[in-house]
Write a protein that holds these residues in place. Structure first.
Motif, PDB file in Angstrom:
ATOM      1  N   LEU A  30      26.589   0.635  23.782  1.00 17.91           N
ATOM      2  CA  LEU A  30      26.245  -0.188  24.943  1.00 17.91           C
ATOM      3  C   LEU A  30      27.361  -1.131  25.369  1.00 17.91           C
ATOM      4  CD1 LEU A  30      22.506  -1.077  24.193  1.00 17.91           C
ATOM      5  CD2 LEU A  30      23.404   0.582  25.845  1.00 17.91           C
ATOM      6  N   LEU A  31      28.436  -1.174  24.604  1.00 16.32           N
ATOM      7  CA  LEU A  31      29.520  -2.100  24.921  1.00 16.32           C
ATOM      8  C   LEU A  31      30.120  -1.872  26.314  1.00 16.32           C
ATOM      9  CD1 LEU A  31      31.166  -4.497  23.995  1.00 16.32           C
ATOM     10  CD2 LEU A  31      32.697  -2.917  22.777  1.00 16.32           C
ATOM     11  N   PRO A  32      30.337  -0.626  26.755  1.00 11.79           N
ATOM     12  CA  PRO A  32      30.874  -0.449  28.113  1.00 11.79           C
ATOM     13  C   PRO A  32      29.992  -1.082  29.186  1.00 11.79           C
ATOM     14  CG  PRO A  32      31.097   1.577  26.859  1.00 11.79           C
ATOM     15  CD  PRO A  32      30.242   0.660  26.026  1.00 11.79           C
ATOM     16  N   ALA A  33      28.671  -0.968  29.034  1.00 10.42           N
ATOM     17  CA  ALA A  33      27.754  -1.567  30.008  1.00 10.42           C
ATOM     18  C   ALA A  33      27.798  -3.086  29.934  1.00 10.42           C
ATOM     19  CB  ALA A  33      26.333  -1.063  29.771  1.00 10.42           C
ATOM     20  N   LEU A  34      27.916  -3.636  28.741  1.00 12.67           N
ATOM     21  CA  LEU A  34      28.013  -5.087  28.585  1.00 12.67           C
ATOM     22  C   LEU A  34      29.311  -5.605  29.201  1.00 12.67           C
ATOM     23  CD1 LEU A  34      26.731  -5.217  24.920  1.00 12.67           C
ATOM     24  CD2 LEU A  34      25.609  -6.339  26.850  1.00 12.67           C
ATOM     25  N   ARG A  35      30.384  -4.855  29.039  1.00 11.21           N
ATOM     26  CA  ARG A  35      31.676  -5.249  29.616  1.00 11.21           C
ATOM     27  C   ARG A  35      31.616  -5.283  31.147  1.00 11.21           C
ATOM     28  NH1 ARG A  35      34.979  -2.077  25.369  1.00 11.21           N
ATOM     29  NH2 ARG A  35      36.240  -3.664  24.328  1.00 11.21           N
ATOM     30  N   ALA A  36      30.742  -4.480  31.732  1.00 12.70           N
ATOM     31  CA  ALA A  36      30.639  -4.421  33.193  1.00 12.70           C
ATOM     32  C   ALA A  36      29.923  -5.630  33.769  1.00 12.70           C
ATOM     33  CB  ALA A  36      29.913  -3.143  33.610  1.00 12.70           C
ATOM     34  N   SER A  37      29.256  -6.406  32.910  1.00  7.56           N
ATOM     35  CA  SER A  37      28.565  -7.607  33.373  1.00  7.56           C
ATOM     36  C   SER A  37      29.557  -8.766  33.471  1.00  7.56           C
ATOM     37  CB  SER A  37      27.449  -7.968  32.396  1.00  7.56           C
ATOM     38  OG  SER A  37      26.809  -9.168  32.770  1.00  7.56           O
ATOM     39  N   PRO A  38      29.399  -9.668  34.455  1.00  2.00           N
ATOM     40  CA  PRO A  38      30.300 -10.816  34.561  1.00  2.00           C
ATOM     41  C   PRO A  38      30.301 -11.687  33.311  1.00  2.00           C
ATOM     42  CG  PRO A  38      29.016 -10.568  36.564  1.00  2.00           C
ATOM     43  CD  PRO A  38      28.446  -9.610  35.571  1.00  2.00           C
ATOM     44  N   HIS A  39      29.130 -11.801  32.673  1.00  4.60           N
ATOM     45  CA  HIS A  39      29.006 -12.547  31.424  1.00  4.60           C
ATOM     46  C   HIS A  39      27.978 -11.817  30.559  1.00  4.60           C
ATOM     47  CE1 HIS A  39      31.117 -15.743  33.486  1.00  4.60           C
ATOM     48  NE2 HIS A  39      30.160 -15.790  34.405  1.00  4.60           N
ATOM     49  N   ALA A  40      28.301 -11.572  29.296  1.00  3.74           N
ATOM     50  CA  ALA A  40      27.381 -10.852  28.419  1.00  3.74           C
ATOM     51  C   ALA A  40      27.511 -11.366  26.994  1.00  3.74           C
ATOM     52  CB  ALA A  40      27.657  -9.353  28.469  1.00  3.74           C
ATOM     53  N   HIS A  41      26.454 -11.144  26.225  1.00  3.69           N
ATOM     54  CA  HIS A  41      26.467 -11.624  24.834  1.00  3.69           C
ATOM     55  C   HIS A  41      25.777 -10.607  23.931  1.00  3.69           C
ATOM     56  CE1 HIS A  41      26.914 -14.683  21.720  1.00  3.69           C
ATOM     57  NE2 HIS A  41      25.673 -14.424  21.338  1.00  3.69           N
ATOM     58  N   ILE A  42      26.338 -10.441  22.746  1.00  2.00           N
ATOM     59  CA  ILE A  42      25.761  -9.595  21.699  1.00  2.00           C
ATOM     60  C   ILE A  42      25.296 -10.507  20.575  1.00  2.00           C
ATOM     61  CG2 ILE A  42      26.224  -7.797  19.989  1.00  2.00           C
ATOM     62  CD1 ILE A  42      28.505  -6.837  21.884  1.00  2.00           C
ATOM     63  N   THR A  43      24.042 -10.365  20.183  1.00  2.00           N
ATOM     64  CA  THR A  43      23.484 -11.139  19.074  1.00  2.00           C
ATOM     65  C   THR A  43      23.093 -10.188  17.956  1.00  2.00           C
ATOM     66  OG1 THR A  43      22.617 -12.872  20.530  1.00  2.00           O
ATOM     67  CG2 THR A  43      21.632 -12.687  18.352  1.00  2.00           C
ATOM     68  N   HIS A  44      23.717 -10.352  16.794  1.00  2.00           N
ATOM     69  CA  HIS A  44      23.379  -9.545  15.625  1.00  2.00           C
ATOM     70  C   HIS A  44      22.618 -10.380  14.610  1.00  2.00           C
ATOM     71  CE1 HIS A  44      27.070  -6.802  16.532  1.00  2.00           C
ATOM     72  NE2 HIS A  44      25.971  -6.310  17.063  1.00  2.00           N
TER      73      HIS A  44
END
Length: 283
Positions: free
Chosen positions: A129-143
């Protein structure tokens, strides 16, 4: 760093059929987020999705039934999520399991299974899903990691290994993405009342009665309600925090390990004795 505005934006959540994943999804739905719910339990996932659609009728809620250790299935699920949601702003990985047993009781296959679920499942969906997150102006991954990613107790070798690895993956990824629009954070819960330890696996060589006793002892140490933990996780995601503790014990263990990097187990051994005892026969 700009905060996320979850209203009208999509968050993908693994382990969404129950426990922390479902609790996080409910709180995001209440804030008007669109949701991509990921789990391998189709029936439970459908039930949660139905609940959330009634709770937030203006939100788009999609379900994606997938075993995160299946590379092809994960790739298909990621493509499906990207196809059904215009933008992806957050990924919150709540999926995971546990394993009881000492090194003498565990097999390599059992330890590899938990590493596949807790670590490689997290890496798999994040990479997909990282490519889709990169396409957002601001994104965050929570593990979601664990208090056992701060200090590793005896009797929990596979779980501690997997969660320390999740911590390492999260921190390395955060550094790798430092110059991008995607931030990464790790959550360290001390113990949330989700039943994960009671529904987890144990070594085949372990007496089931002993496993039940150890699991029950561990569960009695959990004192954070799922809704409270979910609120902290959602807030950490919105604020794009790199490191978040859940529960007083997490703060205490974090401080103890910093103060006594080698000898902290001498203070943790007694409180965890019953929860880590997988050898004493049940009377």
């Amino acid at each position: 760093m700009p905060r996320l505005n979850v209203t009208g934006h999509t968050a993908a959540i693994t382990g969404a059929a129950a426990g922390m994943g479902a609790a996080v999804a409910r709180q995001l739905a209440q804030q008007g987020a669109h949701l991509a719910l990921i789990d391998r339990d189709a029936d439970a996932l459908a039930a949660v999705a139905s609940e959330l659609r009634a709770l937030a009728p203006t939100s788009t809620v999609t379900t994606h039934v997938v075993d995160l250790v299946d590379d092809d299935a994960v790739a298909h699920a990621c493509a499906d999520i990207i196809d059904k949601h215009t933008t992806l702003q957050a990924l919150i990985t709540c999926a995971g399991s546990s394993m009881l047993g000492s090194i003498d009781q565990l097999t390599m296959a059992e330890m590899r299974w938990l590493m596949d679920v807790n670590l490689w499942g997290t890496v798999n969906i994040t990479q997909g899903l990282l490519p889709a997150l990169r396409a957002s102006p601001h994104a965050h991954i929570t593990h979601l990691a664990s208090i056992y990613a701060l200090a590793a107790p005896g009797g929990r070798i596979p779980y501690a290994m997997s969660k320390f690895a999740v911590r390492g993956f999260s921190e390395a990824l955060r550094h790798e993405l430092a110059d991008s629009t995607v931030s990464v954070g790790t959550i360290y819960p001390a113990g949330v009342k989700t039943g994960i330890i009671l529904h987890g696996r144990y070594a085949a060589a372990l007496d089931p009665a002993i496993a039940d006793r150890a699991a029950a002892a561990q569960a009695r140490m959990y004192d954070t309600e799922p809704d409270v933990a979910a609120s902290i996780i959602v807030n950490a995601t919105i604020r794009r925090r790199a490191r978040t503790m859940i529960g007083r014990k997490a703060y205490l263990v974090d401080a103890l390990v910093r103060l006594l990097p080698v000898n902290h187990w001498s203070f943790m051994r007694a409180p965890l004795r019953k929860a880590t005892d997988t050898t004493t026969p049940v009377q």
